[in-house]
Design a protein around this motif. Sequence first.
Motif, short mmCIF file in Angstrom:
data_model
loop_
_atom_site.label_atom_id
_atom_site.label_comp_id
_atom_site.label_asym_id
_atom_site.label_seq_id
_atom_site.Cartn_x
_atom_site.Cartn_y
_atom_site.Cartn_z
N PHE A 129 0.85 -1.19 0.00
CA PHE A 129 0.00 0.00 0.00
C PHE A 129 0.88 1.24 0.00
CE2 PHE A 129 -2.62 -3.28 1.95
CZ PHE A 129 -3.85 -3.08 1.35
N MET A 130 0.31 2.34 -0.48
CA MET A 130 0.96 3.64 -0.39
C MET A 130 0.41 4.37 0.83
SD MET A 130 3.11 3.66 -2.79
CE MET A 130 3.65 5.35 -2.63
N GLU A 131 1.28 5.12 1.48
CA GLU A 131 0.85 5.87 2.66
C GLU A 131 -0.34 6.77 2.33
OE1 GLU A 131 3.50 8.84 4.56
OE2 GLU A 131 3.47 7.43 6.23
N GLY A 132 -1.39 6.69 3.13
CA GLY A 132 -2.60 7.46 2.89
C GLY A 132 -3.72 6.64 2.30
N TYR A 161 -11.13 -7.07 19.16
CA TYR A 161 -11.86 -8.32 19.40
C TYR A 161 -13.36 -8.04 19.32
CZ TYR A 161 -14.28 -11.91 22.12
OH TYR A 161 -15.18 -12.88 22.53
N ALA A 162 -14.11 -9.00 18.80
CA ALA A 162 -15.57 -8.91 18.79
C ALA A 162 -16.14 -10.32 18.78
CB ALA A 162 -16.07 -8.13 17.59
N TYR A 163 -17.28 -10.46 19.38
CA TYR A 163 -17.90 -11.80 19.45
C TYR A 163 -18.36 -12.23 18.05
CZ TYR A 163 -20.79 -15.72 20.88
OH TYR A 163 -21.33 -16.98 21.01
N GLU A 164 -18.96 -11.30 17.33
CA GLU A 164 -19.41 -11.60 15.96
C GLU A 164 -18.27 -11.31 14.97
OE1 GLU A 164 -22.22 -12.97 15.24
OE2 GLU A 164 -23.13 -12.85 17.24
N CYS A 165 -18.29 -12.02 13.86
CA CYS A 165 -17.27 -11.81 12.83
C CYS A 165 -17.41 -10.41 12.24
CB CYS A 165 -17.41 -12.86 11.73
SG CYS A 165 -16.06 -12.80 10.53
N PHE A 166 -16.31 -9.73 11.99
CA PHE A 166 -16.34 -8.36 11.46
C PHE A 166 -15.10 -8.10 10.61
CE2 PHE A 166 -13.75 -8.30 15.18
CZ PHE A 166 -12.81 -7.31 15.00
N ASP A 167 -15.16 -7.05 9.81
CA ASP A 167 -14.02 -6.63 9.00
C ASP A 167 -13.27 -5.52 9.73
OD1 ASP A 167 -14.79 -8.41 7.05
OD2 ASP A 167 -15.94 -6.91 5.91
N TYR A 168 -11.95 -5.57 9.68
CA TYR A 168 -11.13 -4.55 10.34
C TYR A 168 -10.71 -3.52 9.28
CZ TYR A 168 -7.51 -2.40 13.21
OH TYR A 168 -6.76 -1.50 13.93
N ILE A 169 -11.12 -2.25 9.49
CA ILE A 169 -10.88 -1.20 8.50
C ILE A 169 -9.83 -0.21 9.01
CG2 ILE A 169 -11.94 0.70 7.21
CD1 ILE A 169 -14.59 -0.82 7.38
N VAL A 170 -8.90 0.15 8.13
CA VAL A 170 -7.90 1.18 8.43
C VAL A 170 -8.15 2.33 7.44
CG1 VAL A 170 -5.46 1.73 8.68
CG2 VAL A 170 -6.26 -0.60 9.11
N PRO A 171 -8.67 3.46 7.90
CA PRO A 171 -9.01 4.56 6.98
C PRO A 171 -7.81 5.12 6.21
CG PRO A 171 -10.03 4.90 9.13
CD PRO A 171 -9.05 3.78 9.29
N GLN A 172 -6.68 5.27 6.89
CA GLN A 172 -5.46 5.79 6.26
C GLN A 172 -4.25 5.05 6.83
OE1 GLN A 172 -5.45 10.10 6.80
NE2 GLN A 172 -6.03 10.35 4.66
N VAL A 173 -3.56 4.34 5.97
CA VAL A 173 -2.39 3.60 6.45
C VAL A 173 -1.16 4.49 6.42
CG1 VAL A 173 -3.31 1.39 5.65
CG2 VAL A 173 -1.84 2.73 4.13
N GLN A 202 4.40 1.75 1.67
CA GLN A 202 5.46 2.55 1.08
C GLN A 202 5.11 4.03 1.16
OE1 GLN A 202 5.82 1.02 -2.90
NE2 GLN A 202 7.01 -0.76 -2.26
N GLY A 203 6.14 4.87 1.01
CA GLY A 203 5.93 6.31 1.01
C GLY A 203 6.02 6.91 2.39
#
Length: 280
Positions: A129-132, A161-173, A202-203
């Motif tokens: 990924f590129m930064e941002g 952690y969560a009891y139900e399955c979920f997606d982990y989101i990163v808005p800006q890397v 990267q970046g």
Amino acid sequence: MGESWVPQPVTTFSSVLLWAGLLCLAPAVKSNGPPKALLTLEPPWVNVLREDNVTLKCEGFQTPGHDSIEWFHNGSAISFHQESYTIPAVNLKDSGEYQCRTEQTSLSNPVQLQVTSDWLLLQVESLVFMEGDSTMLRCHSWKNKLLHKVTYYHNDKALKYAYECFDYIVPQVNYTHSGSYYCAGQMGHVIHISKSVMITVQGGKSSVMKGLIIALILVVVIAVIVAAALYYYKRHKRTASVPDEIGSTVVESSVSYSLLKHTDAPEEEESGRGGYQNYQ
């Protein structure tokens, strides 16, 4: 007397500046070939589990009604010519590099698809990924079996952690998000842990510093070239003007001598006449 030939430094000076300009503009020169096709995955995961459904889409201009798209898997042509290529139940042999092109585009950038045989998999949209950029991680179970008590890990540190399955989101890397990721979850009464996935961002600071250093070196090199060209130009200009100055001095000396000679002549004539009259 013919004039002596003097080299013209202006041409050399202009050539040096031209070369310097071309060196600066060279990275910006691009070919005028056809645009590349765009290959995407649906869903967007580059790593999947065996028997998952995967669709590849090839985007690029083509004549309406013409199914002229070419598909390639690990460099070999696939006998399929529509814009969407679906693999209903992927197998390990479907892993590898995919590319496509239309009649109006060149070959797309390669897309890697990794097929794994396991109970649990941490899915990612890309490995680099590129930064941002934004990204999403998914803890995926084989055949979408019910999964709960899910935990995401980064470099062996629990993220969420969560009891139900979920997606982990990163808005800006950023560069701190690089590293190893995996997830753990419970299917039935058994806890499963996925294999680690390495993500690179990267970046970051190091890339920025490298870019600044390269830019600084380029500026210094151009400044040295221009300074050397100016020095060469001025030096040859002074050398070319020396013969003209010498010639001008000689002419002025000749003229001055001539004037002095003609000025002294009447006095000599008067002196001669006076002597002749006194003699008489």
